[in-house]
Write an enzyme that holds these catalytic residues in place. Structure first.
Site, PDB file in Angstrom:
ATOM      1  N   GLU A 192       0.881  -1.322   0.018  1.00 12.01           N
ATOM      2  CA  GLU A 192      -0.009  -0.074  -0.190  1.00 12.01           C
ATOM      3  C   GLU A 192       0.912   1.207  -0.002  1.00 12.01           C
ATOM      4  OE1 GLU A 192      -3.089  -0.193   3.085  1.00 12.01           O
ATOM      5  OE2 GLU A 192      -3.771  -2.085   2.160  1.00 12.01           O
TER       6      GLU A 192
ATOM      7  N   GLU B 215      -4.699  -8.452  -1.722  1.00 12.64           N
ATOM      8  CA  GLU B 215      -4.853  -8.638  -0.278  1.00 12.64           C
ATOM      9  C   GLU B 215      -6.413  -8.092  -0.127  1.00 12.64           C
ATOM     10  OE1 GLU B 215      -2.153  -6.531   2.788  1.00 12.64           O
ATOM     11  OE2 GLU B 215      -4.103  -5.752   3.416  1.00 12.64           O
TER      12      GLU B 215
END
Length: 579
Positions: free
Chosen positions: A214, A333
């Site tokens: 991220e 994810e």
């Protein structure tokens, strides 16, 4: 005796009323009038074909926050559960990966001659690790709340344990590298990653790689801002470094593992693709429906919340297409709620509605792989709890693996009622791989010299299955070509009746119905699940229960109990797309 009587009642009710009532569970008797829904199926063509490892799992990098916790991967119980989900990717990553530094110590290595069958974790050590891990999660939660992450140094032992676990369980390992190691000009400092790759190459560890988790939140987590263009340059550098090793020259590299599109995140993904798309094998992004800190039971049952996945997925797919790329798109994810999940929801039966809908909708929209956060690790969205017992989403995932093939088919639901939004349906070819009724999932190689016999199903009217006998490995079974599987969810408190199209209404059906072990809305937050009325739990550390379907004779309708989900395998659908 009671189960036998229920079977008789089921059989005669199906014959007399034209309905297939697959569960005589008294918890769901005396309900309101059924809602009627009609189905339209197109069995002629494949809409999309996903990767055979479509349902994959992760291990959160926080497990390595103290290296001793990685020893939990030597647990026979965890290995049994993980092996049953093969084939799949195993991603090792998450927030903590960008604070991990490889610090080799030659004394910290596994015995290279250790075989999978000889792996042991003493019971007393397993108990101690489980107790200490529960306390460690409190430390990790405090780190996240304060947004202050401690650096973690890991040795060869972490890598050895991960590789041993993944290879023995039949999983393809993806290791997430630290992207927050930066130089003075804010480019990626690759020296530590090079040291890790050199070690893995020396051990001949086959694995794939990611870089960063991220990146849109780097500034929040570490005060470092990395734009998409620079990240693409960093990935290109990693691909070049991989080419220095014969083992990784053509290996997998996946990224950028950006959060779901929103403002700067969307711009970061677009600029990354412009500079780094050629370096990756698949484009990865993350998705969660809700914030784990302020969500509710109603959110987990809200069709509008579930539909947000389509909006975000289509946005990512469109951005990838805009760059004229044919790269596969993965959910690298994902789970129900971000922030570690929602306790009492993400780890409960109700979470299955979000999870199964994500699998069905994701495949239909064109995603190739969906990686579930997490198999084991910190938070409340794990599939295996802190005592190493499987939670409802694990059993759901195992059934999906057993029953659902990679071919997505077109399905349309017809109803005049708005309540049909609470009935979610998807259609695939049935899985034609063989699996074991004893719980082992090592697939049978067609070229192996096993004894094969054909047996006729007692309800199937000549329908034949292959039964493969492999000594002590148990009986392997699979569905025939042309079989399809209907994936379904009833998010309503009322039962639903669905009408099958004429082309499949004469087929025998295998029913796999998942319900909470408790009635009503209270049962939605249970951590236990029943399959066709039988509570699911491990037999012992090496053995899973038999996941048997209930065979239903031909009829025009199927009934869905309130707050239930599952699979109907339509065995003699003779779908041309699945032959």
């Amino acid at each position: 005796m009671h189960s036998f009587l229920l079977l008789l009642l089921t059989f005669f009710s199906c014959r007399s009323g034209g309905d297939r009532l697959f569960n005589g569970n008294p918890l769901y008797q005396n309900q309101d009038q059924d809602q009627d829904l009609d189905l339209d199926m197109d069995l002629s063509a494949v809409l999309h074909r996903v990767d055979p490892r479509f349902l994959s799992v992760t291990i959160d990098a926080s497990l390595a926050s103290e290296e001793r916790f990685m020893l939990l991967l030597r647990s026979q119980r965890i290995r049994t559960l993980a092996t049953a989900l093969s084939p799949a990717f195993l991603r090792f990553g998450g927030t903590k990966q960008d604070f991990m530094v490889f610090s080799p110590q030659r004394s910290q290595q596994l015995d290279p001659g250790e075989s999978c069958s000889s792996v042991r974790l003493p019971w007393w050590l397993e108990q101690r690790l489980k107790q200490d891990w529960a306390q460690q999660q409190l430390v990790l939660t405090k780190e996240e709340q304060q947004n202050q992450y401690n650096r973690v140094h890991f040795t060869e032992l972490t890598v050895d344990l991960l590789h041993s676990f993944s290879s023995c369980c039949g999983l393809d390992l993806i290791f997430g590298l630290n992207a927050l190691l930066r130089t003075a000009d804010n480019s990626w400092n690759s020296s530590n990653a090079h040291s890790l790759l050199r070690y893995c190459d020396s051990k001949q560890y086959e694995m794939s790689w990611e870089l960063g988790n991220e990146p849109n939140s780097f500034e929040k987590k570490a005060g470092i801002r990395v734009d998409g263009n620079q990240l693409g340059v960093d990935f290109t550098r990693l691909r070049k470094m991989m080419s220095e090793f014969k083992l990784y020259r053509d290996g997998g590299l996946f990224g950028p593992d950006v959060g779901q599109p929103r403002d700067r995140r969307a711009d970061l993904l677009e600029s990354f693709l412009q500079s780094g798309a050629k370096a990756i094998n698949a484009c990865t992004w993350h998705h969660y429906y809700v914030n784990g800190r302020d969500t509710s039971l109603e959110d987990f049952l809200d069709p509008e919340v579930l539909d947000t996945l389509a909006l975000k997925t289509n946005e990512v797919l469109e951005r990838v297409r805009q760059e004229s790329l044919r790269k596969p798109v993965w959910l690298g994810e994902t789970s129900s709620a971000y922030g570690g999940g929602a306790r009492g929801l993400s780890d409960a039966f109700v979470s299955g509605f979000m999870w199964l809908d994500k699998l069905g909708l994701g495949a239909r929209l064109g995603l190739d792989v969906v990686m579930r956060q997490v198999l084991v690790g910190a938070g409340s969205y794990h599939m295996i709890d802190d005592d190493l017992d499987p939670l409802p989403d694990y059993w759901l995932s195992l059934l999906y693996k057993r029953l659902v093939g990679p071919e997505v088919l077109k399905l349309q639901l017809v109803s005049d009622s708005g309540r049909s939004k609470r009935v979610r349906l998807y259609l695939h070819c049935a899985n034609r791989k063989r699996y074991s009724q004893k719980g082992e999932t090592n697939l049978v190689n067609e070229k192996q010299t096993n004894q094969e016999v054909e047996t006729e199903n007692m309800f199937g009217g000549g329908l034949k299955f292959k039964v493969v006998q492999r000594g002590e490995a148990g009986v392997k079974i699979c569905y025939p070509g042309g079989a399809v599987v209907l994936i379904w969810m009833n998010l309503s408190r009322k039962p639903v009746r669905i009408s099958l199209p004429a082309l499949v209404s004469s087929s025998t059906v295998d029913a796999f119905v998942l319900q909470s072990n408790q009635p009503g809305e209270e049962g939605l937050q249970s951590r236990s699940v029943q399959l066709n009325g039988e509570l699911l739990k491990m037999v012992d550390d090496k053995t899973l229960p038999k996941l048997n379907g209930t065979q239903l004779p031909p009829a025009e309708h199927l009934k869905l109990p309130p707050y239930s989900l599952g699979f109907f395998v339509i065995m003699d659908a003779q779908a041309p797309a699945c032959s």
